[in-house]
Design a protein around this motif. Structure first.
Motif, PDB file in Angstrom:
ATOM      1  N   GLU A  66     -66.060   8.566  61.992  1.00  0.00           N
ATOM      2  CA  GLU A  66     -65.846   7.462  62.404  1.00  0.00           C
ATOM      3  C   GLU A  66     -67.289   6.389  62.604  1.00  0.00           C
ATOM      4  OE1 GLU A  66     -62.850   6.396  61.191  1.00  0.00           O
ATOM      5  OE2 GLU A  66     -61.841   8.242  60.788  1.00  0.00           O
ATOM      6  N   GLN A  69     -69.100   6.578  59.447  1.00  0.00           N
ATOM      7  CA  GLN A  69     -68.493   5.167  58.617  1.00  0.00           C
ATOM      8  C   GLN A  69     -68.278   3.798  59.096  1.00  0.00           C
ATOM      9  OE1 GLN A  69     -65.459   3.313  58.107  1.00  0.00           O
ATOM     10  NE2 GLN A  69     -65.790   2.825  56.640  1.00  0.00           N
ATOM     11  N   ARG A  74     -69.735   4.376  54.807  1.00  0.00           N
ATOM     12  CA  ARG A  74     -68.638   5.491  54.082  1.00  0.00           C
ATOM     13  C   ARG A  74     -68.467   6.703  54.666  1.00  0.00           C
ATOM     14  NH1 ARG A  74     -71.896   9.470  51.611  1.00  0.00           N
ATOM     15  NH2 ARG A  74     -73.511   9.469  51.841  1.00  0.00           N
ATOM     16  N   TYR A  75     -67.208   7.532  53.712  1.00  0.00           N
ATOM     17  CA  TYR A  75     -67.688   8.592  54.707  1.00  0.00           C
ATOM     18  C   TYR A  75     -69.538  10.146  54.315  1.00  0.00           C
ATOM     19  CZ  TYR A  75     -63.501   7.025  56.918  1.00  0.00           C
ATOM     20  OH  TYR A  75     -62.314   6.196  58.086  1.00  0.00           O
ATOM     21  N   ILE A 114     -62.023  15.832  52.570  1.00  0.00           N
ATOM     22  CA  ILE A 114     -61.984  14.408  52.191  1.00  0.00           C
ATOM     23  C   ILE A 114     -62.068  14.538  50.290  1.00  0.00           C
ATOM     24  CG2 ILE A 114     -64.663  14.289  51.384  1.00  0.00           C
ATOM     25  CD1 ILE A 114     -64.569  11.468  52.940  1.00  0.00           C
ATOM     26  N   PRO A 115     -60.588  13.709  51.080  1.00  0.00           N
ATOM     27  CA  PRO A 115     -60.013  12.554  51.458  1.00  0.00           C
ATOM     28  C   PRO A 115     -58.937  14.863  51.850  1.00  0.00           C
ATOM     29  CG  PRO A 115     -59.367  12.783  48.807  1.00  0.00           C
ATOM     30  CD  PRO A 115     -60.389  13.832  48.776  1.00  0.00           C
ATOM     31  N   THR A 118     -53.322  14.383  55.312  1.00  0.00           N
ATOM     32  CA  THR A 118     -52.324  13.584  55.215  1.00  0.00           C
ATOM     33  C   THR A 118     -52.788  12.225  55.760  1.00  0.00           C
ATOM     34  OG1 THR A 118     -52.299  13.965  57.685  1.00  0.00           O
ATOM     35  CG2 THR A 118     -51.028  15.208  55.979  1.00  0.00           C
ATOM     36  N   GLN A 119     -54.348  12.438  56.290  1.00  0.00           N
ATOM     37  CA  GLN A 119     -55.225  11.628  56.401  1.00  0.00           C
ATOM     38  C   GLN A 119     -56.940  11.049  56.076  1.00  0.00           C
ATOM     39  OE1 GLN A 119     -55.718  12.158  60.731  1.00  0.00           O
ATOM     40  NE2 GLN A 119     -56.120  14.100  60.125  1.00  0.00           N
ATOM     41  N   ARG A 120     -57.391  10.283  55.947  1.00  0.00           N
ATOM     42  CA  ARG A 120     -58.650   9.702  55.453  1.00  0.00           C
ATOM     43  C   ARG A 120     -59.913  11.643  55.291  1.00  0.00           C
ATOM     44  NH1 ARG A 120     -59.781   4.799  59.060  1.00  0.00           N
ATOM     45  NH2 ARG A 120     -58.133   3.905  58.243  1.00  0.00           N
ATOM     46  N   PHE A 121     -59.494  12.238  56.103  1.00  0.00           N
ATOM     47  CA  PHE A 121     -60.185  13.893  55.837  1.00  0.00           C
ATOM     48  C   PHE A 121     -59.390  14.492  56.840  1.00  0.00           C
ATOM     49  CE2 PHE A 121     -62.482  10.584  59.534  1.00  0.00           C
ATOM     50  CZ  PHE A 121     -62.554  11.849  60.318  1.00  0.00           C
ATOM     51  N   ASP A 122     -60.200  15.597  56.615  1.00  0.00           N
ATOM     52  CA  ASP A 122     -59.536  16.601  57.958  1.00  0.00           C
ATOM     53  C   ASP A 122     -60.628  17.691  58.294  1.00  0.00           C
ATOM     54  OD1 ASP A 122     -57.167  16.313  57.031  1.00  0.00           O
ATOM     55  OD2 ASP A 122     -56.654  17.876  55.398  1.00  0.00           O
TER      56      ASP A 122
END
Length: 144
Positions: A66, A69, A74-75, A114-115, A118-122
């Motif tokens: 995070e 980012q 960006r991730y 990524i993605p 269930t979320q932006r990244f695992d």
């Protein structure tokens, strides 16, 4: 009045009996059983501690992603982007992590997707066995 000589109070070596081979084997088996029981409890506790460490490590690594980012907009495309600056990225203020932090407590690489599902990244640790699935200490561990 006859007095016994102090040395005669001891038995002669021939009259003393030792342990039989069977008695020695039984004692060794009992000691071995106790050592196995204690060892399994200690080792089980170590694996349980590694599971908790992996959970904490994934949460910490998620925070570092995070921060990446926030700095770059960006991730990261891969976890190694936290260690060395990727090409064509402005605002990189890292390193955000050490190379050793990209491995779980069992020295297996942490998976980054990524993605995420269930979320932006695992972030995923495959557990003690290093294989997908499993249960107990072999179960996959994910960031929440």
């Amino acid at each position: 009045m006859s007095r016994k000589h102090p040395i005669s109070a001891f038995r002669s070596p021939r009259s003393q009996q030792g342990f039989s081979l069977l008695e020695i084997i039984i004692v060794l088996v009992l000691i071995g059983g106790i050592l196995v029981l204690v060892g399994s409890r200690v080792m089980g506790g170590a694996d349980s501690g590694k599971v908790k460490l992996a959970q904490s490590q994934l949460q910490t690594l998620a925070g570092k992603i995070e921060t990446f980012q926030l700095d770059t907009g960006r991730y990261p495309q891969q976890l190694s982007d936290l260690v060395t600056p990727p090409g064509n990225v402005s605002g990189w203020l890292g390193p955000y992590a050490k190379e050793s932090e990209l491995q779980d407590p069992w020295k297996n690489p942490i998976e980054y997707r990524i993605p995420g599902e269930t979320q932006r990244f695992d972030l995923i640790s495959l557990g003690a066995d290093g294989k997908a699935g499993g249960d107990s200490v072999n179960a996959d561990i994910r960031n929440e």
